[in-house]
Design a protein around this motif. Structure first.
Motif, PDB file in Angstrom:
ATOM      1  N   GLU A 123       2.250  72.774  67.552  1.00  0.00           N
ATOM      2  CA  GLU A 123       3.303  71.910  67.014  1.00  0.00           C
ATOM      3  C   GLU A 123       3.408  72.138  65.508  1.00  0.00           C
ATOM      4  O   GLU A 123       2.488  71.781  64.763  1.00  0.00           O
ATOM      5  CB  GLU A 123       2.978  70.446  67.298  1.00  0.00           C
ATOM      6  CG  GLU A 123       4.032  69.473  66.840  1.00  0.00           C
ATOM      7  CD  GLU A 123       3.633  68.044  67.182  1.00  0.00           C
ATOM      8  OE1 GLU A 123       3.006  67.388  66.324  1.00  0.00           O
ATOM      9  OE2 GLU A 123       3.916  67.610  68.318  1.00  0.00           O
ATOM     10  N   GLN A 127       9.996  70.233  61.304  1.00  0.00           N
ATOM     11  CA  GLN A 127      11.016  70.628  62.268  1.00  0.00           C
ATOM     12  C   GLN A 127      11.718  71.908  61.834  1.00  0.00           C
ATOM     13  O   GLN A 127      12.139  72.722  62.664  1.00  0.00           O
ATOM     14  CB  GLN A 127      12.040  69.506  62.419  1.00  0.00           C
ATOM     15  CG  GLN A 127      13.043  69.685  63.541  1.00  0.00           C
ATOM     16  CD  GLN A 127      12.428  69.476  64.913  1.00  0.00           C
ATOM     17  OE1 GLN A 127      11.373  68.860  65.027  1.00  0.00           O
ATOM     18  NE2 GLN A 127      13.090  69.966  65.955  1.00  0.00           N
ATOM     19  N   LEU A 130      10.740  75.330  63.355  1.00  0.00           N
ATOM     20  CA  LEU A 130      11.174  75.654  64.715  1.00  0.00           C
ATOM     21  C   LEU A 130      12.514  76.366  64.740  1.00  0.00           C
ATOM     22  O   LEU A 130      12.878  76.981  65.748  1.00  0.00           O
ATOM     23  CB  LEU A 130      11.245  74.379  65.552  1.00  0.00           C
ATOM     24  CG  LEU A 130       9.883  73.791  65.947  1.00  0.00           C
ATOM     25  CD1 LEU A 130      10.026  72.341  66.386  1.00  0.00           C
ATOM     26  CD2 LEU A 130       9.239  74.628  67.040  1.00  0.00           C
ATOM     27  N   ASN A 153      11.874  71.618  71.328  1.00  0.00           N
ATOM     28  CA  ASN A 153      12.309  70.912  70.124  1.00  0.00           C
ATOM     29  C   ASN A 153      11.155  70.472  69.237  1.00  0.00           C
ATOM     30  O   ASN A 153      11.381  70.071  68.093  1.00  0.00           O
ATOM     31  CB  ASN A 153      13.145  69.682  70.501  1.00  0.00           C
ATOM     32  CG  ASN A 153      14.476  70.065  71.109  1.00  0.00           C
ATOM     33  OD1 ASN A 153      15.050  71.099  70.762  1.00  0.00           O
ATOM     34  ND2 ASN A 153      14.978  69.241  72.013  1.00  0.00           N
ATOM     35  N   ASP A 154       9.920  70.538  69.755  1.00  0.00           N
ATOM     36  CA  ASP A 154       8.813  70.065  68.917  1.00  0.00           C
ATOM     37  C   ASP A 154       7.556  70.931  68.987  1.00  0.00           C
ATOM     38  O   ASP A 154       6.589  70.671  68.284  1.00  0.00           O
ATOM     39  CB  ASP A 154       8.449  68.620  69.270  1.00  0.00           C
ATOM     40  CG  ASP A 154       8.080  68.443  70.735  1.00  0.00           C
ATOM     41  OD1 ASP A 154       7.995  69.459  71.467  1.00  0.00           O
ATOM     42  OD2 ASP A 154       7.878  67.293  71.149  1.00  0.00           O
ATOM     43  N   HIS A 155       7.558  71.985  69.827  1.00  0.00           N
ATOM     44  CA  HIS A 155       6.381  72.840  69.902  1.00  0.00           C
ATOM     45  C   HIS A 155       6.751  74.208  70.473  1.00  0.00           C
ATOM     46  O   HIS A 155       7.880  74.422  70.926  1.00  0.00           O
ATOM     47  CB  HIS A 155       5.288  72.192  70.756  1.00  0.00           C
ATOM     48  CG  HIS A 155       5.616  72.140  72.213  1.00  0.00           C
ATOM     49  ND1 HIS A 155       6.248  71.062  72.792  1.00  0.00           N
ATOM     50  CD2 HIS A 155       5.422  73.041  73.227  1.00  0.00           C
ATOM     51  CE1 HIS A 155       6.423  71.293  74.081  1.00  0.00           C
ATOM     52  NE2 HIS A 155       5.932  72.485  74.368  1.00  0.00           N
TER      53      HIS A 155
END
Length: 221
Positions: A123, A127, A130, A153-155
């Motif tokens: 993670e 943000q 990503l 969306n997060d990892h």
């Protein structure tokens, strides 16, 4: 420039700190062969400059920007670190283009076995990182060139073969540990150029416009 193929796992000998400035002395035998003052060595994915050396170690400075952006400030004497010398012209390019300029850090949130491989779920701390991490794209984790398996969306996840795990300090990483992340430089440059041409800044656009149609329209495909 580096390729993300770790040459040696070194060991931290000593660390001196003054605020957010550090001086690291790292025990190593492979990357010190033929080394010279001013050479670049990747330490856990961070490009550092050799300021002194002997046959079994080298010393490098860490400036505040690197201190804040990377996990180097978490190092302790005795810790293992991934090491790679700068790429030589004409050498085999086994990984991908790695600058040693980390985008930031991430946290290992899971580690599990998948047949003969070990999967790490990571993670990123922001943000924004990503934005440049895509399935089957390249990612550098603690200086290791790896392929992204999945991205959400997060990892994201990477799958690592036993040879890579055994030959790097990644074998020691467990859930909760912090790792350095550097996304593929090609994606970052293309994204910046597209926003530059459209008169906007990346920070103003949380959703990327990088689609196949958009790249074709602007002459990239």
């Amino acid at each position: 420039m580096f390729t993300g193929l770790v040459e040696e796992v070194g060991r931290m000998r000593s660390i001196s700190r003054q605020g957010e400035a550090m001086k690291l002395t790292i025990g190593a035998e492979v990357v010190t062969r033929g080394v010279a003052l001013g050479d670049s060595i990747s330490v856990n994915g961070v490009c550092l400059t050799v300021t002194s050396y002997d046959a079994a170690s080298f010393t490098a400075d860490v400036m505040p920007e690197t201190y804040r952006k990377s996990s180097l400030h978490l190092l302790k004497p005795g810790d293992s670190v991934n090491l790679e010398r700068a790429m030589q012209a004409g050498a085999r390019f086994g990984g991908h283009i790695v600058q040693g300029h980390v985008d930031g850090t991430g946290k290992v949130i899971a580690r599990y076995v998948d047949a003969n491989a070990i999967v790490f779920r990571i993670e990123p701390d922001t943000q924004e990182q990503l934005r440049y991490i895509i399935p089957k794209g390249s990612i550098t984790i603690d200086g290791i060139s790896l392929t992204v398996v999945e991205a959400s969306n997060d990892h994201f996840t990477v799958s690592i073969i036993p040879h890579t795990l055994a030959g790097t300090a990644l074998r020691l990483r467990q859930p909760g540990d912090t790792v350095n992340l550097e996304s593929d430089i090609i994606g970052k440059y293309v994204d910046h150029l597209l926003h530059f041409r459209s008169g906007t800044q990346p920070a103003e656009k949380p959703q990327s416009k990088l689609t196949a149609d958009y790249l074709t329209q602007h002459g990239f495909m």
